[in-house]
Design a protein around this motif. Structure first.
Motif, PDB file in Angstrom:
ATOM      1  N   ALA A  27     -40.821 -10.455  28.562  1.00 45.90           N
ATOM      2  CA  ALA A  27     -40.072  -9.197  28.579  1.00 45.90           C
ATOM      3  C   ALA A  27     -39.758  -8.716  27.162  1.00 45.90           C
ATOM      4  O   ALA A  27     -39.758  -7.510  26.889  1.00 45.90           O
ATOM      5  CB  ALA A  27     -38.780  -9.374  29.373  1.00 45.90           C
ATOM      6  N   LEU A  28     -39.496  -9.665  26.257  1.00 48.41           N
ATOM      7  CA  LEU A  28     -39.156  -9.288  24.889  1.00 48.41           C
ATOM      8  C   LEU A  28     -40.333  -8.611  24.185  1.00 48.41           C
ATOM      9  O   LEU A  28     -40.152  -7.644  23.431  1.00 48.41           O
ATOM     10  CB  LEU A  28     -38.715 -10.522  24.106  1.00 48.41           C
ATOM     11  CG  LEU A  28     -37.882 -10.278  22.838  1.00 48.41           C
ATOM     12  CD1 LEU A  28     -36.595  -9.539  23.175  1.00 48.41           C
ATOM     13  CD2 LEU A  28     -37.575 -11.592  22.148  1.00 48.41           C
ATOM     14  N   MET A  29     -41.552  -9.092  24.454  1.00 48.82           N
ATOM     15  CA  MET A  29     -42.721  -8.466  23.842  1.00 48.82           C
ATOM     16  C   MET A  29     -42.905  -7.041  24.344  1.00 48.82           C
ATOM     17  O   MET A  29     -43.261  -6.127  23.581  1.00 48.82           O
ATOM     18  CB  MET A  29     -43.973  -9.301  24.141  1.00 48.82           C
ATOM     19  CG  MET A  29     -44.030 -10.634  23.412  1.00 48.82           C
ATOM     20  SD  MET A  29     -43.969 -10.455  21.602  1.00 48.82           S
ATOM     21  CE  MET A  29     -42.252 -10.864  21.268  1.00 48.82           C
ATOM     22  N   ILE A  30     -42.660  -6.819  25.632  1.00 50.03           N
ATOM     23  CA  ILE A  30     -42.758  -5.464  26.183  1.00 50.03           C
ATOM     24  C   ILE A  30     -41.702  -4.549  25.557  1.00 50.03           C
ATOM     25  O   ILE A  30     -41.974  -3.392  25.205  1.00 50.03           O
ATOM     26  CB  ILE A  30     -42.615  -5.506  27.718  1.00 50.03           C
ATOM     27  CG1 ILE A  30     -43.794  -6.261  28.338  1.00 50.03           C
ATOM     28  CG2 ILE A  30     -42.515  -4.098  28.294  1.00 50.03           C
ATOM     29  CD1 ILE A  30     -43.700  -6.428  29.837  1.00 50.03           C
ATOM     30  N   ILE A  31     -40.488  -5.057  25.386  1.00 48.98           N
ATOM     31  CA  ILE A  31     -39.421  -4.261  24.773  1.00 48.98           C
ATOM     32  C   ILE A  31     -39.766  -3.919  23.327  1.00 48.98           C
ATOM     33  O   ILE A  31     -39.552  -2.779  22.872  1.00 48.98           O
ATOM     34  CB  ILE A  31     -38.088  -5.020  24.866  1.00 48.98           C
ATOM     35  CG1 ILE A  31     -37.655  -5.131  26.331  1.00 48.98           C
ATOM     36  CG2 ILE A  31     -37.007  -4.328  24.041  1.00 48.98           C
ATOM     37  CD1 ILE A  31     -36.453  -6.022  26.546  1.00 48.98           C
ATOM     38  N   PHE A  32     -40.300  -4.897  22.585  1.00 47.85           N
ATOM     39  CA  PHE A  32     -40.700  -4.627  21.204  1.00 47.85           C
ATOM     40  C   PHE A  32     -41.757  -3.532  21.141  1.00 47.85           C
ATOM     41  O   PHE A  32     -41.709  -2.649  20.277  1.00 47.85           O
ATOM     42  CB  PHE A  32     -41.235  -5.906  20.554  1.00 47.85           C
ATOM     43  CG  PHE A  32     -40.162  -6.837  20.074  1.00 47.85           C
ATOM     44  CD1 PHE A  32     -38.896  -6.369  19.771  1.00 47.85           C
ATOM     45  CD2 PHE A  32     -40.425  -8.184  19.923  1.00 47.85           C
ATOM     46  CE1 PHE A  32     -37.903  -7.229  19.319  1.00 47.85           C
ATOM     47  CE2 PHE A  32     -39.432  -9.051  19.470  1.00 47.85           C
ATOM     48  CZ  PHE A  32     -38.176  -8.575  19.174  1.00 47.85           C
ATOM     49  N   LEU A  33     -42.735  -3.585  22.059  1.00 46.59           N
ATOM     50  CA  LEU A  33     -43.788  -2.582  22.082  1.00 46.59           C
ATOM     51  C   LEU A  33     -43.222  -1.198  22.362  1.00 46.59           C
ATOM     52  O   LEU A  33     -43.580  -0.210  21.688  1.00 46.59           O
ATOM     53  CB  LEU A  33     -44.843  -2.955  23.130  1.00 46.59           C
ATOM     54  CG  LEU A  33     -45.995  -1.970  23.321  1.00 46.59           C
ATOM     55  CD1 LEU A  33     -46.778  -1.821  22.011  1.00 46.59           C
ATOM     56  CD2 LEU A  33     -46.904  -2.404  24.449  1.00 46.59           C
ATOM     57  N   ILE A  34     -42.328  -1.102  23.338  1.00 47.39           N
ATOM     58  CA  ILE A  34     -41.722   0.193  23.667  1.00 47.39           C
ATOM     59  C   ILE A  34     -40.921   0.733  22.481  1.00 47.39           C
ATOM     60  O   ILE A  34     -41.025   1.924  22.124  1.00 47.39           O
ATOM     61  CB  ILE A  34     -40.829   0.055  24.917  1.00 47.39           C
ATOM     62  CG1 ILE A  34     -41.682  -0.269  26.152  1.00 47.39           C
ATOM     63  CG2 ILE A  34     -40.024   1.334  25.155  1.00 47.39           C
ATOM     64  CD1 ILE A  34     -40.866  -0.597  27.384  1.00 47.39           C
ATOM     65  N   CYS A  35     -40.118  -0.125  21.875  1.00 46.04           N
ATOM     66  CA  CYS A  35     -39.306   0.318  20.727  1.00 46.04           C
ATOM     67  C   CYS A  35     -40.186   0.789  19.574  1.00 46.04           C
ATOM     68  O   CYS A  35     -39.891   1.811  18.933  1.00 46.04           O
ATOM     69  CB  CYS A  35     -38.399  -0.819  20.266  1.00 46.04           C
ATOM     70  SG  CYS A  35     -37.084  -1.245  21.435  1.00 46.04           S
ATOM     71  N   PHE A  36     -41.293   0.070  19.320  1.00 42.04           N
ATOM     72  CA  PHE A  36     -42.190   0.462  18.238  1.00 42.04           C
ATOM     73  C   PHE A  36     -42.817   1.826  18.510  1.00 42.04           C
ATOM     74  O   PHE A  36     -42.866   2.692  17.627  1.00 42.04           O
ATOM     75  CB  PHE A  36     -43.275  -0.595  18.057  1.00 42.04           C
ATOM     76  CG  PHE A  36     -44.314  -0.220  17.041  1.00 42.04           C
ATOM     77  CD1 PHE A  36     -44.056  -0.332  15.685  1.00 42.04           C
ATOM     78  CD2 PHE A  36     -45.559   0.256  17.454  1.00 42.04           C
ATOM     79  CE1 PHE A  36     -45.014   0.032  14.744  1.00 42.04           C
ATOM     80  CE2 PHE A  36     -46.520   0.618  16.520  1.00 42.04           C
ATOM     81  CZ  PHE A  36     -46.239   0.505  15.163  1.00 42.04           C
TER      82      PHE A  36
END
Length: 227
Positions: A27-36
């Protein structure tokens, strides 16, 4: 247990906690991608002076940014539901321990060993030995075997409590008049700490949980029950 300046989760000591850590990273990787992507779009919006007429009224783009979040939610929801059902499974436990919350200590009962019952209080600072942990060590630890399915029956005698051991991925509410249960299988020996995770009164911070996990052969010898 956690250490100073620790950023991530504690090391897993059960299969459930390993699954939770994997889902956390997923989930953290998905959140990082969205934020980027959002920050990149904002940066372009603030720094670009040109207007592209092709995207002023783009139905295709609107369709994509409507469907894409739904796909992302599915990618997060499916593994989350899988772990949720795994935590509720009770696979023929070999040992049952009953934990009763009080203000402000725990009572444990080994129901499979002649009803052995004892209380577990936090050690006052004056009674701490070298190496003991302040506010975390207790006078009577819960001794359990590793690589054995264990069922915890959790309730309370007075107010709401919560029996939580992070390294095992356990957190179950202790509710007066209600018997909740959770299961776990520890994968390695050691001493693991937890605390009440429900605000239960003035001394809520002073009712720790300590599990001492040992090999099954040593556990079956019996002297570990001498309190």
């Amino acid at each position: 247990m956690a250490h100073a300046a620790q950023v991530g989760l504690q090391d897993a000591t059960s299969p459930i906690m390993e699954e939770l850590i994997t889902f956390h990273d997923h989930a953290l990787m998905i959140i990082f991608l969205i934020c980027f992507l959002v920050l990149y779009a904002l940066f372009l919006t603030l720094t670009t002076k040109l207007t592209n007429t092709n995207i002023s009224d783009a139905q295709e783009m609107e369709t994509v940014w409507t469907i894409l979040p739904a796909i992302i939610l599915v990618l997060i929801a499916l593994p989350s539901l899988r772990i949720l059902y795994m935590t509720d499974e009770v696979n023929d436990p070999s040992l049952t321990i009953k934990s009763i919350g009080h203000q402000w200590y725990w009572t444990y009962e080994y129901t499979d060993y002649g009803g052995l019952i004892f209380n577990s209080y936090m050690l006052p600072p004056l009674f701490l030995e070298p190496g003991d942990l302040r506010l975390l060590d207790v006078d009577n630890r819960v001794v359990l075997p590793i690589e054995t399915p264990i069922r915890m029956m959790i309730t309370s005698q007075d107010v709401l409590h919560s029996w939580a051991v992070p390294t095992l991925g356990l957190k179950t509410d202790a509710v007066p008049g209600r018997l909740n249960q959770t299961t776990f299988t520890a994968t390695r020996p050691g001493v693991y700490y937890g605390q009440c995770s429900e605000i239960c009164g003035a001394n809520h911070s002073f009712m720790p949980i300590v599990l001492e996990l040992i090999p099954l052969k040593i556990f079956e010898m019996g002297p570990v029950f001498t309190l």
